[in-house]
Design an enzyme around this catalytic site. Structure first.
Site, PDB file in Angstrom:
ATOM      1  N   TYR A 100     -49.864   5.042  44.351  1.00 50.10           N
ATOM      2  CA  TYR A 100     -49.321   5.906  45.416  1.00 50.10           C
ATOM      3  C   TYR A 100     -49.858   7.324  45.259  1.00 50.10           C
ATOM      4  CZ  TYR A 100     -45.556   8.701  47.659  1.00 50.10           C
ATOM      5  OH  TYR A 100     -44.834   9.610  48.393  1.00 50.10           O
TER       6      TYR A 100
ATOM      7  N   ALA B 291     -52.555   8.301  43.794  1.00 49.76           N
ATOM      8  CA  ALA B 291     -53.988   8.335  44.112  1.00 49.76           C
ATOM      9  C   ALA B 291     -54.195   8.450  45.622  1.00 49.76           C
ATOM     10  CB  ALA B 291     -54.679   7.089  43.572  1.00 49.76           C
TER      11      ALA B 291
END
Ligand SMILES: NC(=O)c1ccc[n+]([C@@H]2O[C@H](COP(=O)([O-])OP(=O)(O)OC[C@H]3O[C@@H](n4cnc5c(N)ncnc54)[C@H](OP(=O)(O)O)[C@@H]3O)[C@@H](O)[C@H]2O)c1
Ligand SMILES: *[C@@H]1O[C@H](CO)[C@@H](O)[C@H](O)[C@H]1NC(C)=O
Ligand SMILES: *[C@@H]1O[C@H](CO)[C@@H](O)[C@H](O)[C@H]1NC(C)=O
Length: 293
Positions: free
Chosen positions: A183, A185
């Protein structure tokens, strides 16, 4: 310089920033009256609340998510609250053709667009990274690539209207948090893409504003379920959060921090005291309640 000095200087900076910004244009709900707005991920949570606020302000709404029954209810509620018009289109943002179709629908309905609020996220897990590359790829598609796709499709209309793009992001898009590796990233990717794009818009005199929203923990059903018992800081209300997002977009601000004090301090100190900030963040997690699922 000691840590205390760094903290003091940043506090002074924040006070100055606050006075500087508070002198600028003020938000009025009329700013959204008659505006044509797309809201993604509007079947639940923050997106749903954004739709209700915009409805009260008299906007034209096109909302989207996967679940049709839920969208029908939100549309009905929006009409009751005073939306100039409210429509929905259901489908999955895993599919870039659908992301394009949403913008196309707005074009058919209105022939124009004033604000694109990108808010949806795909389902992820709240735990140690599981090394599943397919999940990374899928979440990148839903949380990042579909945002880019919709932006590309909507740009001609937004250029015409001098419109706005509002990207709902997170503290996890600014600082590394545990248990949300993938998430995080996808959110960092959004910050890179839209911050760079904003620079180019200025250089090319493209009058489309880009607002990135850096949110702390918000009391939506899905977030409360994900972190239940594992995160010790109290959440902020989704209704107020939704309003701050709309305000930031309408005022064409580059970033919205909500809640301000919970999020801004961390991001200001992030580069000065990274080890300390990482430590403070880790202190917020209750490891005992982390399920081994
Ligand atoms: N809540 C928090 O604590 C928090 C903190 C920081 C940032 N944020 C950000 O705030 C935004 C909203 O969060 P939230 O808590 O309101 O989320 P939420 O309640 O879980 O809502 C997610 C929305 O996205 C839709 N969605 C899910 N998968 C989809 C897919 N594959 N294709 C299209 N739509 C899909 C969902 O509807 P369907 O399932 O019907 O598709 C729903 O409308 C997100 O960008 C999130 O990163 C939230
Ligand atoms: C849209 O809604 C319909 C009716 O509920 C459902 O059959 C369909 O699967 C949904 N589409 C997507 C892509 O989720
Ligand atoms: C850009 O768009 C905004 C909002 O539509 C408008 O108020 C402003 O005057 C525009 N600026 C320029 C330079 O055209």
């Amino acid at each position: 310089m000691s840590l205390l000095q760094k903290i003091l200087i940043s506090l002074v900076g924040m006070v100055l920033a606050f006075y500087f910004y508070s002198g600028k244009e003020e938000f009025k709900p009329e700013m959204l009256k008659g505006k044509r707005v797309i809201v993604t991920g509007a079947s639940t949570g923050i997106g749903e609340q954004i739709a209700y606020h915009l409805a009260r302000m008299g906007s034209h709404l096109l909302i989207t998510a996967r679940t049709e029954a839920q969208l029908q209810q939100v549309v009905a509620q929006c009409l009751e609250l005073g939306a100039a018009s409210a429509r929905y289109i259901n489908g999955s943002m895993e599919d870039m053709k659908f992301a394009q179709a949403v913008v196309k629908k707005a074009e058919e309905l209105w022939g124009s667009l004033d604000m694109l609020i990108l808010n949806h996220i795909g389902k992820s897990y709240f735990n140690y990274f599981d090394w599943d590359i397919r999940h990374v790829q899928k979440l990148m598609d839903i949380n990042f690539l579909s945002y880019v796709t919709m932006t590309i499709s909507a740009l001609p209309m937004l250029k015409n209207s001098g419109g706005s793009i509002v990207v709902v992001s997170s503290m996890a898009g600014k600082i590394g948090f545990p248990f949300t590796v993938t998430y995080s990233a996808t959110k960092f990717a959004l910050h890179g893409f839209f911050s760079s794009l904003r620079q180019e818009f200025v250089m090319q005199n493209t009058n489309v504003s880009i607002t990135l929203c850096i949110l702390g923990l918000i009391n939506t059903e899905s977030a409360m379920k994900a972190v239940s018992g594992r995160f010790t800081s109290p959440p902020a209300p989704k209704e107020e959060c939704a309003l701050e997002i709309i305000k930031g977009g309408a005022l064409r601000q580059r970033e919205v921090y909500y809640r301000y004090m919970d999020t801004k301090i961390f991001t200001v100190l992030r580069d000065w005291a990274p080890e300390f900030i990482d430590y403070l963040i880790r202190k917020n997690y209750n490891m005992d309640n982390l399920k081994q699922d």
